[in-house]
Design an enzyme around this catalytic site. Structure first.
Site, PDB file in Angstrom:
ATOM      1  CD  GLU A 253      39.357 -10.044  46.858  1.00 48.14           C
ATOM      2  OE1 GLU A 253      39.453  -8.853  47.235  1.00 48.14           O
ATOM      3  OE2 GLU A 253      38.068 -10.591  46.859  1.00 48.14           O
TER       4      GLU A 253
ATOM      5  CE  LYS B  28      37.439  -5.808  49.576  1.00 47.18           C
ATOM      6  NZ  LYS B  28      37.681  -7.044  48.456  1.00 47.18           N
TER       7      LYS B  28
ATOM      8  CG  ASP C  53      47.415   8.966  45.540  1.00 46.93           C
ATOM      9  OD1 ASP C  53      47.128   7.932  46.228  1.00 46.93           O
ATOM     10  OD2 ASP C  53      47.908   9.896  45.964  1.00 46.93           O
TER      11      ASP C  53
ATOM     12  CG  HIS D 295      35.608 -15.763  45.238  1.00 46.44           C
ATOM     13  ND1 HIS D 295      35.907 -14.996  46.139  1.00 46.44           N
ATOM     14  CD2 HIS D 295      34.744 -15.279  44.338  1.00 46.44           C
ATOM     15  CE1 HIS D 295      35.710 -13.609  45.513  1.00 46.44           C
ATOM     16  NE2 HIS D 295      34.847 -14.028  44.663  1.00 46.44           N
TER      17      HIS D 295
HETATM   18  P1  NDP Z   1      53.620  16.048  39.170  1.00 44.25           P
HETATM   19  O1  NDP Z   1      53.898  16.593  40.258  1.00 44.25           O
HETATM   20  O2  NDP Z   1      54.321  14.934  38.610  1.00 44.25           O
HETATM   21  O3  NDP Z   1      53.015  16.865  38.194  1.00 44.25           O
HETATM   22  C1  NDP Z   1      52.833  16.571  36.930  1.00 44.25           C
HETATM   23  C2  NDP Z   1      54.042  16.650  35.971  1.00 44.25           C
HETATM   24  O4  NDP Z   1      53.761  16.229  34.613  1.00 44.25           O
HETATM   25  C3  NDP Z   1      54.716  17.993  35.888  1.00 44.25           C
HETATM   26  O5  NDP Z   1      55.907  17.608  35.739  1.00 44.25           O
HETATM   27  C4  NDP Z   1      54.163  18.447  34.464  1.00 44.25           C
HETATM   28  O6  NDP Z   1      55.244  19.340  34.011  1.00 44.25           O
HETATM   29  C5  NDP Z   1      54.129  17.265  33.857  1.00 44.25           C
HETATM   30  N1  NDP Z   1      53.357  17.312  32.340  1.00 44.25           N
HETATM   31  C6  NDP Z   1      53.754  16.900  31.127  1.00 44.25           C
HETATM   32  N2  NDP Z   1      52.678  16.992  30.342  1.00 44.25           N
HETATM   33  C7  NDP Z   1      51.745  17.443  31.103  1.00 44.25           C
HETATM   34  C8  NDP Z   1      50.214  17.612  30.739  1.00 44.25           C
HETATM   35  N3  NDP Z   1      50.104  17.623  29.351  1.00 44.25           N
HETATM   36  N4  NDP Z   1      49.506  18.073  31.410  1.00 44.25           N
HETATM   37  C9  NDP Z   1      49.794  18.085  32.856  1.00 44.25           C
HETATM   38  N5  NDP Z   1      51.056  17.892  33.216  1.00 44.25           N
HETATM   39  C10 NDP Z   1      52.121  17.587  32.433  1.00 44.25           C
HETATM   40  O7  NDP Z   1      52.141  14.990  39.467  1.00 44.25           O
HETATM   41  P2  NDP Z   1      50.849  15.727  39.979  1.00 44.25           P
HETATM   42  O8  NDP Z   1      50.926  17.173  40.169  1.00 44.25           O
HETATM   43  O9  NDP Z   1      49.752  15.099  38.985  1.00 44.25           O
HETATM   44  O10 NDP Z   1      50.771  14.870  41.269  1.00 44.25           O
HETATM   45  C11 NDP Z   1      50.358  13.514  41.415  1.00 44.25           C
HETATM   46  C12 NDP Z   1      51.201  12.784  42.584  1.00 44.25           C
HETATM   47  O11 NDP Z   1      50.889  13.641  43.583  1.00 44.25           O
HETATM   48  C13 NDP Z   1      50.875  11.664  43.043  1.00 44.25           C
HETATM   49  O12 NDP Z   1      51.922  10.636  42.880  1.00 44.25           O
HETATM   50  C14 NDP Z   1      50.240  11.568  44.147  1.00 44.25           C
HETATM   51  O13 NDP Z   1      50.391  10.233  45.003  1.00 44.25           O
HETATM   52  C15 NDP Z   1      50.842  12.741  44.903  1.00 44.25           C
HETATM   53  N6  NDP Z   1      50.311  13.489  45.945  1.00 44.25           N
HETATM   54  C16 NDP Z   1      48.858  13.311  46.270  1.00 44.25           C
HETATM   55  C17 NDP Z   1      48.099  13.947  47.206  1.00 44.25           C
HETATM   56  C18 NDP Z   1      46.943  13.865  47.364  1.00 44.25           C
HETATM   57  O14 NDP Z   1      46.232  13.374  46.666  1.00 44.25           O
HETATM   58  N7  NDP Z   1      46.343  14.421  48.589  1.00 44.25           N
HETATM   59  C19 NDP Z   1      48.933  15.106  47.994  1.00 44.25           C
HETATM   60  C20 NDP Z   1      50.313  15.176  47.612  1.00 44.25           C
HETATM   61  C21 NDP Z   1      50.996  14.398  46.536  1.00 44.25           C
HETATM   62  P3  NDP Z   1      55.306  20.835  34.443  1.00 44.25           P
HETATM   63  O15 NDP Z   1      55.766  20.662  35.973  1.00 44.25           O
HETATM   64  O16 NDP Z   1      56.169  21.216  33.418  1.00 44.25           O
HETATM   65  O17 NDP Z   1      53.926  21.422  34.494  1.00 44.25           O
END
Ligand code: NDP
Length: 423
Positions: free
Chosen positions: A78, A257, A273, A370
């Site tokens: 936008e 918005k 997200d 705008h």
């Molecule tokens: P991930 O599943 O990628 O988990 C976080 C990753 O970061 C893990 O691999 C973790 O390692 C790593 N990591 C490295 N350093 C750190 C730190 N300091 N603290 C925490 N984690 C660290 O992502 P999220 O669980 O954050 O999920 C976000 C994603 O999920 C977004 O893309 C979203 O779109 C999606 N999503 C959203 C939903 C919703 O909002 N309702 C539902 C389902 C998915 P390790 O594994 O070793 O811990």
């Protein structure tokens, strides 16, 4: 479903593009566009990948948050959003900047059990099992606890007479934590199923009320003055617009918005997200039962004070953040070191955006600022080339009622004049 869609997901990208081109009779140029915008990283990110859809990224400047200066990359289609965020931020920076307070960022995971025979007895049992339930959650995702986070608290909420929600508070560290929390919830769900409960669902909640950010700012009323209005007049109108958004959901929706224009754009650029942030923000706007403006503005002792609280659970690692190369560049530009710091900056962008929109509404109206950008978009939409856009915009500015037809007439005339000049 038509035949070509059957098994579409199993095809190679080239084959998918070929089939789509055939099915929808795409021109050579259109086929070339699909191919040109292919990106190997994006191909890994979604299903039935066809091509990549590009959005513009600009940077908002002038943001001062908790005494630190920031530039904020914003991804948005936008016109005027980036300019308005920068203008709002500049006005606030001149007055000491935004102040943001954060509570410790915790995600909430829900496990809902239904058809309970005795709710009180179940609540009592769950309370006794709290440590065990937290253990089950943490064992499902031990890396969170190893980093000093993990599941730390349990809350039990009655949803209806024989339904309970077991809500797990999880410190997800520097990640938003959706996948980690879902893993934990499912483990607790299985454990409860093994104990004879009917588990309806086990998933995180995007109503992140344990990740609240509160931003405030105070602007000298005299700094709001324009050529036509005094600062007092502008400030009064802004407070009235703020009040309007508290009493009328039709206005509140547009008020919010405007805030989300800034927040979404910055959230997208940060690789987070934005649907999660959007749904949480709107739920928070209705937290007391009526949908209201997320920010409020009041005048006190010669200052216009703005404030806004939002659930903002963001990450600086995880999800697409680690995958999309541009996110790393954007993080570098923002100089962000923690997820909470990112949330503090992003909520400030939201309030800056809101201030700019309210000031425009209180003074010249939204359209005045705008117009130039809209004329630019219109010129591109009717097919003006890069070299023609400036000239079309210049001419449109002199026309009282601009629409697609008048813009097309301007462009045609321009081309005619150019051809005549050449002949
Ligand atoms: P991930 O599943 O990628 O988990 C976080 C990753 O970061 C893990 O691999 C973790 O390692 C790593 N990591 C490295 N350093 C750190 C730190 N300091 N603290 C925490 N984690 C660290 O992502 P999220 O669980 O954050 O999920 C976000 C994603 O999920 C977004 O893309 C979203 O779109 C999606 N999503 C959203 C939903 C919703 O909002 N309702 C539902 C389902 C998915 P390790 O594994 O070793 O811990």
């Amino acid at each position: 479903m038509t035949d070509w869609q059957h098994g579409f997901y199993k095809l190679s990208l080239a084959k998918r593009q070929q089939i789509v081109a055939h099915q929808f009779e795409l021109t050579g140029n259109q086929q070339e566009l699909l191919q040109r915008q292919v990106d190997g990283v994006n191909e890994q990110m979604v299903e039935n990948y066809l091509t990549s859809f590009h959005l513009p990224e600009g940077i908002a400047v002038n943001l001062l948050v908790n005494q630190q200066k920031y530039v904020v990359p914003m991804v948005v289609e936008e016109p005027s959003v980036v300019a308005a965020a920068s203008n709002g931020a500049k006005l606030v920076a001149k007055n000491g900047g935004f102040k943001v307070t954060s509570n410790k960022s915790m995600m909430i995971g829900q496990v809902v059990i239904t058809d309970l025979k005795d709710v009180d007895e179940t609540v009592h049992w769950l309370q006794q099992e709290t440590i065990k339930i937290l253990q089950v959650a943490n064992q499902a995702k031990p890396s969170m606890q190893q980093r000093g986070g993990g599941a730390t608290k349990l809350k039990i909420r009655t949803l209806k007479k024989d339904w309970l929600a077991i809500e797990i508070s999880v410190d997800t560290g520097e990640a938003m934590g959706a996948n980690g929390v879902n893993t934990m919830c499912e483990a607790v769900g299985h454990w409860l199923t093994d104990h004879g409960f009917n588990v309806l669902t086990a998933i995180l909640s995007n109503f992140a009320t344990q990740s609240l950010q509160t931003v405030t700012c105070a602007i000298k009323v005299i700094d709001l003055a324009t050529d036509m209005m005094t600062g007092e007049q502008v400030a009064k109108k802004i407070t009235q617009l703020s009040e309007l958004a508290q009493v009328d959901p039709y206005r509140a929706t547009t008020h919010n918005k405007g805030i989300m224009n800034g927040i979404d754009a910055a959230v997208i650029a940060s690789g987070n997200d934005w649907r999660a942030i959007e749904s949480g923000a709107h739920a928070y706007a209705a937290i007391d039962g009526a949908y209201k403006g997320l920010s409020t503005w009041q005048v006190e002792n010669g200052y216009l004070n703005g404030t806004m609280t939002l659930p903002l659970s963001l990450g600086i690692v995880g999800g697409s953040i680690d995958i999309v190369p541009l996110v790393e560049v954007n993080q570098r530009m923002m100089a962000i070191e923690s997820a909470v710091q990112l949330a503090q900056v992003i909520i400030s962008v939201g309030l800056a955006q809101n201030l700019a929109a309210l000031k425009a509404l209180a003074t010249n109206g939204i359209q005045a600022g705008h117009m130039e950008l809209q004329y630019r978009s219109l010129a591109v939409a009717i097919g003006a080339s890069e070299s023609e856009v400036e000239q079309v915009v210049k001419q449109l500015k002199g026309i009282k009622h601009v629409d697609r037809n008048t813009a097309t007439a301007v462009l045609n005339q321009l081309r005619k004049d150019k051809n005549n000049g050449r002949n």
